[in-house]
Structures are given as structure tokens and as C-alpha cells.
Design a protein around this motif. Structure first.
Motif, PDB file in Angstrom:
ATOM      1  N   ASN A 298      38.068 -38.281  64.876  1.00 56.37           N
ATOM      2  CA  ASN A 298      36.655 -38.434  65.224  1.00 56.37           C
ATOM      3  C   ASN A 298      36.058 -39.743  64.737  1.00 56.37           C
ATOM      4  OD1 ASN A 298      36.560 -34.989  64.588  1.00 56.37           O
ATOM      5  ND2 ASN A 298      36.240 -35.852  66.623  1.00 56.37           N
ATOM      6  N   THR A 299      36.803 -40.504  63.951  1.00 51.82           N
ATOM      7  CA  THR A 299      36.337 -41.858  63.643  1.00 51.82           C
ATOM      8  C   THR A 299      36.265 -42.698  64.908  1.00 51.82           C
ATOM      9  OG1 THR A 299      38.607 -42.517  63.096  1.00 51.82           O
ATOM     10  CG2 THR A 299      37.197 -41.832  61.266  1.00 51.82           C
ATOM     11  N   ALA A 300      36.930 -42.265  65.977  1.00 54.08           N
ATOM     12  CA  ALA A 300      36.871 -42.988  67.253  1.00 54.08           C
ATOM     13  C   ALA A 300      35.483 -42.942  67.870  1.00 54.08           C
ATOM     14  CB  ALA A 300      37.898 -42.423  68.230  1.00 54.08           C
ATOM     15  N   SER A 301      34.628 -42.018  67.421  1.00 52.75           N
ATOM     16  CA  SER A 301      33.281 -41.920  67.992  1.00 52.75           C
ATOM     17  C   SER A 301      32.189 -42.195  66.975  1.00 52.75           C
ATOM     18  CB  SER A 301      33.068 -40.526  68.593  1.00 52.75           C
ATOM     19  OG  SER A 301      33.254 -39.515  67.606  1.00 52.75           O
ATOM     20  N   ALA A 302      32.549 -42.514  65.733  1.00 54.55           N
ATOM     21  CA  ALA A 302      31.537 -42.868  64.740  1.00 54.55           C
ATOM     22  C   ALA A 302      31.018 -44.271  65.036  1.00 54.55           C
ATOM     23  CB  ALA A 302      32.137 -42.810  63.337  1.00 54.55           C
ATOM     24  N   ARG A 303      29.711 -44.420  65.122  1.00 56.62           N
ATOM     25  CA  ARG A 303      29.064 -45.712  65.363  1.00 56.62           C
ATOM     26  C   ARG A 303      29.627 -46.358  66.638  1.00 56.62           C
ATOM     27  NH1 ARG A 303      26.493 -47.318  60.221  1.00 56.62           N
ATOM     28  NH2 ARG A 303      27.329 -46.050  58.526  1.00 56.62           N
ATOM     29  N   VAL A 304      29.336 -45.747  67.770  1.00 64.25           N
ATOM     30  CA  VAL A 304      29.858 -46.224  69.051  1.00 64.25           C
ATOM     31  C   VAL A 304      29.479 -47.678  69.307  1.00 64.25           C
ATOM     32  CG1 VAL A 304      29.629 -45.945  71.560  1.00 64.25           C
ATOM     33  CG2 VAL A 304      30.071 -43.959  70.120  1.00 64.25           C
ATOM     34  N   SER A 305      28.309 -48.112  68.870  1.00 61.75           N
ATOM     35  CA  SER A 305      27.890 -49.490  69.127  1.00 61.75           C
ATOM     36  C   SER A 305      28.842 -50.499  68.500  1.00 61.75           C
ATOM     37  CB  SER A 305      26.470 -49.730  68.603  1.00 61.75           C
ATOM     38  OG  SER A 305      26.416 -49.575  67.193  1.00 61.75           O
ATOM     39  N   THR A 756      33.196 -38.911  74.635  1.00 63.56           N
ATOM     40  CA  THR A 756      32.073 -38.979  73.687  1.00 63.56           C
ATOM     41  C   THR A 756      31.336 -40.294  73.858  1.00 63.56           C
ATOM     42  OG1 THR A 756      33.375 -37.678  72.112  1.00 63.56           O
ATOM     43  CG2 THR A 756      31.405 -38.791  71.275  1.00 63.56           C
ATOM     44  N   VAL A 757      30.023 -40.220  74.086  1.00 66.74           N
ATOM     45  CA  VAL A 757      29.203 -41.422  74.230  1.00 66.74           C
ATOM     46  C   VAL A 757      28.262 -41.615  73.040  1.00 66.74           C
ATOM     47  CG1 VAL A 757      29.362 -41.402  76.734  1.00 66.74           C
ATOM     48  CG2 VAL A 757      27.471 -40.206  75.628  1.00 66.74           C
ATOM     49  N   LEU A 758      28.122 -40.592  72.203  1.00 62.11           N
ATOM     50  CA  LEU A 758      27.260 -40.701  71.021  1.00 62.11           C
ATOM     51  C   LEU A 758      27.662 -39.626  70.018  1.00 62.11           C
ATOM     52  CD1 LEU A 758      24.626 -41.612  69.471  1.00 62.11           C
ATOM     53  CD2 LEU A 758      23.445 -39.822  70.765  1.00 62.11           C
ATOM     54  N   ARG A 759      27.770 -40.057  68.756  1.00 64.62           N
ATOM     55  CA  ARG A 759      27.898 -39.080  67.669  1.00 64.62           C
ATOM     56  C   ARG A 759      27.008 -39.539  66.527  1.00 64.62           C
ATOM     57  NH1 ARG A 759      31.400 -37.105  63.532  1.00 64.62           N
ATOM     58  NH2 ARG A 759      32.802 -38.883  63.599  1.00 64.62           N
ATOM     59  N   SER A 760      26.079 -38.681  66.142  1.00 68.14           N
ATOM     60  CA  SER A 760      25.089 -38.989  65.111  1.00 68.14           C
ATOM     61  C   SER A 760      25.403 -38.186  63.858  1.00 68.14           C
ATOM     62  CB  SER A 760      23.675 -38.637  65.594  1.00 68.14           C
ATOM     63  OG  SER A 760      23.340 -39.357  66.753  1.00 68.14           O
ATOM     64  N   VAL A 761      25.693 -38.881  62.763  1.00 64.08           N
ATOM     65  CA  VAL A 761      25.963 -38.219  61.496  1.00 64.08           C
ATOM     66  C   VAL A 761      25.268 -38.980  60.373  1.00 64.08           C
ATOM     67  CG1 VAL A 761      28.170 -37.185  62.176  1.00 64.08           C
ATOM     68  CG2 VAL A 761      28.124 -39.506  61.245  1.00 64.08           C
ATOM     69  N   GLY A 762      25.141 -38.321  59.210  1.00 70.47           N
ATOM     70  CA  GLY A 762      24.340 -38.915  58.146  1.00 70.47           C
ATOM     71  C   GLY A 762      25.044 -39.152  56.842  1.00 70.47           C
ATOM     72  N   GLU A 763      26.383 -39.032  56.816  1.00 63.28           N
ATOM     73  CA  GLU A 763      27.095 -39.298  55.571  1.00 63.28           C
ATOM     74  C   GLU A 763      28.479 -39.859  55.858  1.00 63.28           C
ATOM     75  OE1 GLU A 763      28.497 -36.104  53.177  1.00 63.28           O
ATOM     76  OE2 GLU A 763      28.840 -34.754  54.869  1.00 63.28           O
ATOM     77  N   GLU A 774      22.024 -44.935  59.011  1.00 61.40           N
ATOM     78  CA  GLU A 774      22.161 -45.753  60.221  1.00 61.40           C
ATOM     79  C   GLU A 774      23.279 -45.253  61.126  1.00 61.40           C
ATOM     80  OE1 GLU A 774      22.290 -49.905  59.100  1.00 61.40           O
ATOM     81  OE2 GLU A 774      20.560 -49.635  57.777  1.00 61.40           O
ATOM     82  N   ALA A 775      24.167 -44.407  60.591  1.00 59.84           N
ATOM     83  CA  ALA A 775      25.210 -43.806  61.431  1.00 59.84           C
ATOM     84  C   ALA A 775      24.643 -42.729  62.354  1.00 59.84           C
ATOM     85  CB  ALA A 775      26.315 -43.218  60.558  1.00 59.84           C
TER      86      ALA A 775
END
Length: 904
Positions: A298-305, A756-763, A774-775
């Protein structure tokens, strides 16, 4: 386990993440301190034999940035074998960096290491989040016969604890790792991780307990009497009293031999004492025979930008700047080797696994964005100069007879594949240079009064081309000549959009805008809009339903794909490493919800529909998540759910079909106002297949859709480089993305592709509490992909289109002049069934062109090529070595083989 006397090889090292839970410079300071302590230990302790610098030459570069005067001392220690250099420049994530980026990493790592002494020939992958299937072939081509890695084979769990089970691919740490082409290396797994020999006690009582445990653990997996103890860990300081600790160990265990060793000696000892037969592991090492909870896919979708910037940067360097600079070199312009090394290094400083994977603190990504910008500015400058050099060599004199003031421009296609493209170009007319003493207002008015934006577009044959034109008025510009001060000017600028003819793969075609006050550019000679919500060309027909779902007909195969393009939103109470859907969470989808659909573009060359959809989604996770994060509650034990308050998620999707398009282009923009969630787009394939195919490093990897029996993770997301494909004999669907690296093929009875086009996480996650607000990726984001249907048997054609999709064409305006080049030309013509093109660049030492292809099938094939170089060609390798067999225009390519050809 062999009952011979055990030899314990203690290898001192530190695994150096340049940035991770601290920003780069904070880690940099610690690196300097670690290296200072190491050099002092070498100077004061003659029994401290060696230290492994983590397989990456950048460690030396970073240290010398602070102490450049210590280069000779480092060179001395490398030559003496006390320090290692290379073989990589950085320890990259293999799946999230391109095929060519992996090669440049090896090339530049070797290049820099040679400046210090012998290059470390260890295929070092200590902490990659899965390992690429073609690693053995790449290593062999680089002269490396081994690989040392930490993940992907045995059942590795939380904090890398090792489990038992019949599913383990190898009973030993040592195994044979084979690439799809049959290349093999000796693989050594860190079965007890790369810290199994850290902080060795000096106190005899403590040492006895320590060694009893460590020797037993290492013996458990070793196939030879040679045990590997890695004396270090992440950012681990040097154990300065190691010599004393080993003396104590020798006294406690006289029956064993303790060596302060190095990888060269360890590998030699292991290779001569291996059992007759080791387990054979083929292809990718992704931990698929585990419970799946910690593959870290799932690191493949962390911070897609960040992934999007990386895709843009890699593509610009390897698919645009390098080939353009190469063909410009063929026209006499010097190839800017040093600038390329700088641009690649700056990019690769973003490629370490904790950086590009998106699993670091926020400060890291602010600096990464700057590095991407710096690298791309260099690449863009090279592109502009290279394209101009080639364009200035094109004989454009034929346009002089077409109309007064004709403005020619050259359109380059450097993707390696022939095809048409819709191009937007700003054409400058009637430049008026001016001096500092002149009034710029008057100059601008002069240009405005004597020019206009009317006219028409012609191709090289003088035939009018349908286009859209926009008069941008008078604009400021400047030249930076090589022999004089900057030259400002004003000019009339016209923006043109049109579809090119089929451009050659490594080549160009020339067009000209002809100013004509009595003529208008035409874009309405036909329409691709055949209904209120239907787009159609000769190959495809796309219809959008009232809820935004799409039906796509592939006229070539007669196959139809229904229900495409719906979005799915779920909660995510995981972290940057791992997606975790809250217990009981029900996905929110656009299926069945009314969408606003309208036509936003309708020309002869392209039509576009806009689909606007709004989902009301929870504003965040509920209040339990913050507490569970702060107390480091194991992520699969979390009970956090989604909040009851909702906010709108507005998604604006534009689907475009070009007249010559083989796929449907999709542009999606969304305004993310929510946290702790994931957004995917769904493409049911209705393909009857048990496997699927993912674009990866020099291969299109075939993967099982259903995970192994041991798999427990509800999510089976995986990596892709550029595309994912599901097909059978007569039906197939490929989804290609730009910086979209995570997909899942769902076990829903339809083999639905979920991207996956967006994944929003906080840690951040992992070993501590590191908030990463910012993640959450709040704000407006835009993503792009392409839908490419095919008939199964022609899947490689679809893959070529998927590879061509993210490569921009390059346009360079030129004048009317004589030249040695024709109005259209191909610099590297090639053909080959089952073969994909990878790169074209210039070798620094010899000036030869270096071109690379790879076979994505299990059948032997060939590349048939011709080039204007005229000096002959030869087989090389990824290190661009000379001396290979000559190529007479037909190059055999074995199954899954990577081939590099030098063109003299």
C-alpha cells in the motif's frame, strides 16, 4: 544444518535511510557523526577490519559534502577493503522506480564507486518492499552473481519476525533466485533480519545469553557452516568495541570461529560449501505466500502526488531528454553527460524506499518536491536545446512557397512507438527584438498593429490540417544566445491544437502555420460525438450512462465492456505503509447515483465528455483513531470507524476520444475535504482468467489473482509501473496510468480492476508515533489514466499504447531554411513481436548510441532494426559494455530477455 565447525561472519554495517522519520538534513548530521566515529575506529583499532556502507555510493557523497578533504582517506579505505563502495547509487524501491531508473541507479552507483576503488559486487536489497522479478538478470548483466535481501520469500511478520509453515519457499537462508529469462544468482535472505548481530555484548554473562540465541537462530536457516551476523541496523552507530566483543565470543565458544568479515569473504565461503541442491525461487519476491498483512504494497498509493511527480520526472529524462539529446548528438551537438548525471542523481535522491514509497514525515516530501523540480528543469533545458539543434537541421525551404511568413515547427515522438497524438503548440510570429533603449510599449504596439492571428495549418506535404486556433495576442519572450547578451522580443502568438499524422517512434514530422487574414483554421470537418453521451471513432465506441458508468465497445474484437469507471470510497484507519478498512465499513460508490454529463469539446480530432459526480463521505475517522494512533495500537486491532458527519467529495471526470485513438483518455479532478479514506476507480473486465498481468521492471509480470491459502489481508493491492491488464484469448482490458502505482483485481466474479487514485492517512506508522497530516492529501488533485481494450492475442500492442500514453511529444519551432534532414524522419526504426522499447541514450566513454528492448513473452523473438548511424552495431548489456557480438540488423531476443544494442 551442516554439523561442521561453525564460522560466524560478523559484518559491520549501518542501513542508512537518507530521510525517513526525520528530514534529510537531520539524518545527514547523524551520518556525519557515524562516519566520523567509523574513521576514528579504523585509525585506532587495527582489528576492526571492515564496514559495509549499505550498498549505496551516495553515503560517501553525502559525507564528502561536509568533509571534501577526506576523499583520499575514503579512497584508501575502499582500496584496502575496509569500506565498500556501491554497487547502487541509492537503495531504491524497485517497483516504484522505472526500469531505466533501476538501471541508471546501477550505472551511476558503479561510476561513482570506481572513483574510490573496487566496486562492491553485492546485489544488495536489504529493505526493499518486495523485489523485482528481473533482478537476477539485471545483476548478472552488471557482473554480480548474488543477491542479499530481506523480504519476499519467507513468512515475515511484524518487525520482521520469522514464522514457520509448509508454505515457506526455502528452508534455508540460501537459495537460487531465477529471473524469468533463466538468469540465476545465489540469493541470501536475512532470515533473522539485518540486525541479527547488532550491539554484541562485551560482558561474558550477557554475551553468553546473546550468542546462544543468535547462533541458534542463524543456524536454524543456514545451509552451510557459515553463519551471517549483521552487526548494525537502521542508522545504527558503529560498535566501536566490537573487537573486544569478538575476543569474548572466541573465549566463550572455542569450538566456533568468529570473523570480523565482509560480504566478499562471506559469499566466497558460502558458495564453496553449499549443499548439492538449493531451493529455486523464480521471479518476483512479494511475500505472496504470507498472511499478506506486511507486504507494504500500500505504499504504492501513499501520497499519490509524489508518485505523479516521479512519473513525470522519469519519463522526461529517459523517454524525452535522453533520446532527443542522442539524435541531436548525431547532428553534431555535444551530448550533455554531466548534466544528465546531475539530473538523474537529483531524481534518484527521491528514490530510496522510505522516500518514494510515501512512508516518511511530511518535511521529507517538501524537499522531494524541490528535487523533482530541479531535476525536471535540467531535463527541460536539455530537451529545448536538443530539439532546436535537430529542428535547425531540417530542410524547411519547401514551406516558403506555401505562404508568406509561414512558421514551421517540428513535432518529435520519442516514445519508441509510432502513433498519432493531439498536440497543443504555441507558434510565435513576427518576432521583434528590441534594445534596452527602446520603449517596450511602443514595440509591443508595433507588433500588434502589423500582425494577426488568422491563418491555417499545413503538414509537410502542404495539405491543410484541421486544427483549433486561439490568438493569444502579443507576448514577451527572450533568447539567451551563446555569444551575446540576452535578447528580449515581442511577437504575436497563436495557440494551435490538432491531431498529428502517425509520428515515427524515434523521429519527427514537420508542420507549418501559414498566416492568412482571409482564412480560418478549421476544426469542424467531422465529429466524434455520435450521440448526446457517445464518443466514437473507427476503433472504439464509448457511451456514458446517467450515473457516469461507461460502456466501451472494441470494434476490432467485437467485445463490449460495461459498468466502467465507477468510483468507490472506503475508510482507512491504517498508515502510510498499510491500508486498513474499518471493521464493518461499507463502500460508498457512484453506481446508481445521477451524474451531470455534458459535452466540453467537439472537434474533428477529439471529443470530450465531462462527468460531474458528488459523493457525501465521512469527514474523517471517528475520535477513536487518534487515541489508537497515539498509543500505537496494532493496526489490525483498531476499532476506529468513520465519523457520522459528512462532506461532499466532488469528482469531475473528463473522458476523451481522439480520432486516431486506440484508447480512451480519462482526466479526473477531485477536491478532497476528508481525511482517513481511500478512493478507487473500478473497471469490471468480465474476463474469464485466474491470472492478470502488471507492468513491472523490464517485464509484464503474470500474477495470480487469488492469493495463497495463507493470505489473511482483506486487501490484495499490488504494484504496477504503468499499467494493469486482464485478458483471455479473445478479450482483454488494459488500464494505464500516470503515476498511479496501486491496483487490485477483485474477486467479485467480474475480475474488476480497481485502481487507487487517492489514499488519505495521518501517520507514518512502523516503530513510533509520527503524525503526517500532509499525507491526508487534502485539496484539489488531478489524476490521469487510459482505458485500452484489446482482443487478448494483441495484448502487446495494447502494452505499447500504454507505454506511449504518458510520453509527451516535443515541439520545436524553427525557421525556413535549408538543411540536411528531410521534413519527416525516423532515427531508429525497429520491429519485433512481443518486444517493448525501453530507452535510447549515448554512451559517455565511446559516444555510441545505446538502445534497449525487452521481451515480455515466453517465446523467443527478435528485434529488426535500422539506424542512420552507419557504423555497425553490437550486443551490450545494462552497463553499456563494448565488445559484444555484432548485430546485422536482426537481433535475437530470448524469452523475457533484456537486450541492449550499441550503435556506433
Amino acid at each position: 544444518m551442516n554439523t561442521q565447525r561453525r564460522v560466524i561472519h560478523v559484518i559491520s554495517h549501518t542501513h542508512w535511510d537518507r530521510e525517513w522519520y526525520m528530514p534529510y538534513e537531520a539524518h545527514h548530521v547523524k551520518l556525519v557523526q557515524t562516519m566520523d566515529a567509523l574513521l576514528d575506529t579504523f585509525a585506532t583499532d587495527p582489528e576492526f577490519k571492515s564496514f559495509y556502507l549499505d550498498g549505496q555510493s551516495i553515503v560517501l557523497e553525502d559525507y564528502l559534502q561536509i568533509y571534501p578533504e577526506r576523499r583520499e582517506l575514503l579512497q584508501q579505505y575502499v582500496k584496502e577493503g575496509k569500506l565498500s563502495a556501491g554497487p547502487w547509487y541509492v537503495l531504491q524501491d524497485e517497483f516504484l522506480t522505472s526500469s531505466e531508473a533501476n538501471v541508471r541507479n546501477m550505472q551511476i552507483g558503479h561510476r561513482d564507486a570506481k572513483g574510490f576503488g573496487p566496486v562492491s559486487k553485492v546485489g544488495y536489497f536489504p529493505d526493499s518492499f518486495g523485489n523485482m522479478g528481473q533482478a537476477a538478470q539485471l545483476l548478472r548483466q552488471a557482473g554480480i552473481d548474488n543477491a542479499v535481501f530481506g523480504r519476499g520469500v519467507k513468512a515475515t511478520g511484524f518487525n520482521n519476525s520469522v514464522g514457520d509453515g509448509a508454505s515457506l519457499e526455502s528452508p534455508f537462508s540460501e537459495l537460487v533466485w531465477e529471473a524469468p529469462d533463466g538468469s540465476q544468482v545465489l540469493g541470501v535472505l536475512f532470515a533473522n533480519w539485518y540486525n541479527n548481530g547488532m550491539e554484541i555484548p562485551v560482558d561474558p554473562t550477557e554475551a553468553k545469553a546473546y550468542w546462544d540465541h543468535r547462533i541458534a537462530s542463524a543456524s536454524r536457516y543456514a545451509s552451510t557452516p557459515h553463519l551471517l551476523l549483521m552487526n548494525g541496523c537502521d542508522h545504527q552507530p558503529v560498535q566501536t568495541n566490537l573487537s573486544e566483543a569478538l575476543r569474548v565470543a572466541r573465549e566463550l565458544y572455542p569450538e566456533h570461529e568468529f570473523i570480523h568479515s565482509n560480504f566478499d569473504d562471506y559469499m566466497k565461503a558460502v558458495q564453496v560449501s553449499l549443499p548439492p541442491k538449493l531451493s529455486l525461487t523464480r521471479g518476483e519476491l512479494r511475500g505472496q505466500k504470507t498472511d499478506g498483512l506486511f507486504t507494504l504494497a500500500n505504499t504504492a498509493s501513499a501520497r499519490v502526488s509524489i508518485k505523479q511527480l516521479n512519473q513525470q520526472n522519469q519519463t522526461l529524462l529517459e523517454k524525452v531528454a535522453e533520446p532527443l539529446a542522442t539524435i541531436a548528438n548525431g547532428q553534431g551537438k555535444a551530448y550533455p553527460h554531466a548534466l544528465f548525471v546531475y539530473a538523474w542523481k537529483t531524481l534518484m535522491q527521491n528514490h530510496p524506499h522510505d522516500s518514494i514509497c510515501g512512508c516518511s514525515v511530511d518535511e521529507v516530501y517538501r524537499e522531494m518536491e524541490i528535487r523533482f523540480a530541479k531535476s525536471m528543469e535540467v531535463a527541460k533545458a536539455i530537451v529545448i536545446e536538443s530539439a532546436k539543434a535537430v529542428g535547425d537541421g531540417v530542410d524547411t525551404s519547401a514551406f516558403e512557397a506555401i505562404g508568406t511568413g509561414a512558421a514551421p515547427f517540428v513535432v518529435f515522438n520519442t516514445s519508441g512507438y509510432e502513433g498519432s497524438s493531439v498536440v497543443t503548440v504555441d507558434v510565435e510570429l513576427s518576432r521583434r527584438y528590441f534594445k534596452q533603449s527602446e520603449n517596450p510599449v511602443a514595440v509591443a504596439e508595433e507588433v500588434r498593429s502589423r500582425t494577426h492571428g488568422a491563418g491555417y495549418l499545413v503538414n509537410e506535404r502542404g495539405v491543410r490540417v484541421a486544427c483549433s486556433s486561439e490568438d493569444l495576442g502579443v507576448r514577451f519572450g527572450y533568447d539567451l544566445p551563446d555569444d551575446k547578451f540576452r535578447q528580449p522580443y515581442y511577437c504575436r502568438t497563436v495557440r494551435l491544437t490538432f491531431e498529428t499524422d502517425a509520428l515515427p517512434g524515434i523521429g519527427y514530422a514537420t508542420y507549418a502555420w501559414v498566416p492568412d487574414a482571409g482564412s480560418e483554421a478549421s476544426a469542424e470537418t467531422g465529429s466524434l460525438l455520435t450521440g448526446d453521451s457517445t464518443l466514437e471513432n473507427e476503433l472504439l465506441k464509448l457511451t456514458v450512462a446517467s450515473d457516469g458508468g461507461m460502456t466501451l465497445l472494441d470494434k476490432r474484437s467485437g467485445q463490449s465492456f460495461a459498468g466502467l469507471g465507477h468510483y468507490e470510497n472506503t475508510g482507512d484507519v491504517g498508515n502510510e505503509y498499510i491500508f486498513v478498512q474499518p471493521k464493518g465499513d461499507v463502500p460508498i460508490t457512484t453506481h446508481g447515483r445521477a451524474a451531470d454529463i455534458r459535452v466540453v469539446e467537439n472537434t474533428s480530432y477529439r471529443a470530450t465528455l465531462e462527468i460531474v459526480q458528488t459523493l457525501d463521505i465521512p469527514v474523517s475517522a471517528d475520535e477513536r483513531l487518534a487515541e489508537e494512533m497515539n498509543t500505537m495500537t496494532f493496526i489490525y486491532d483498531r476499532n476506529a470507524g468513520r465519523a457520522t458527519e459528512t462532506v461532499p467529495l466532488r469528482i469531475v471526470t473528463r473522458v476523451s476520444l481522439e480520432r486516431g485513438g486506440k484508447g480512451v483518455r480519462v482526466n479526473s479532478t477531485y477536491d478532497n475535504k476528508s481525511t482517513d479514506h481511500r478512493l478507487r476507480v473500478l473497471y469490471p473486465t468480465d474476463v474469464n482468467a485466474t491470472t492478470h498481468f502488471a507492468d513491472s521492471i523490464f517485464e509484464v509480470a503474470e500474477r495470480e489473482t487469488k492469493p495463497s491459502a495463507e493470505w489473511r489481508n482483506p486487501c490484495n493491492a499490488q504494484h504496477m509501473s504503468n499499467f494493469i491488464d486482464v485478458h483471455e484469448a479473445k478479450r482483454g482490458l488494459t488500464i494505464a496510468g500516470k503515476g498511479l502505482n496501486e491496483y487490485e483485481v477483485l474477486l467479485d466474479g467480474r475480475n474488476t480492476i480497481a485502481v487507487t487514485v487517492l489514499r488519505s492517512v495521518g501517520e507514518l506508522g512502523d516503530w513510533g508515533v509520527f503524525p503526517t497530516p500532509e499525507a491526508q492529501c487534502l485539496g484539489v488533485n488531478t489524476v490521469e489514466w487510459m482505458i485500452i481494450p484489446h482482443a487478448g492475442r494483441d495484448r502487446v500492442d495494447a502494452y505499447r499504447e500504454a507505454h506511449r500514453f504518458p510520453v509527451p511529444v516535443t515541439v520545436s519551432q524553427t525557421g525556413i531554411h535549408a538543411g540536411t534532414l528531410p521534413l519527416s524522419y525516423s532515427f531508429l526504426q525497429w520491429q519485433g513481436d512481443g518486444v517493448l522499447f525501453s530507452s535510447l541514450k549515448t554512451n559517455e566513454e565511446r559516444g555510441d548510441w545505446m538502445a534497449r528492448w525487452y521481451n515480455v513473452t515466453g517465446q523467443a523473438g527478435e528485434v529488426r532494426l535500422s539506424s542512420p548511424q552507419g557504423g555497425g552495431s553490437y550486443v551490450s548489456n545494462i552497463m553499456e559494455d563494448a565488445g559484444g557480438i555484432a548485430v546485422d540488423g536482426r537481433l535475437p531476443v530470448g524469452k523475457y530477455e533484456i537486450v541492449t544494442v550499441g550503435l556506433r
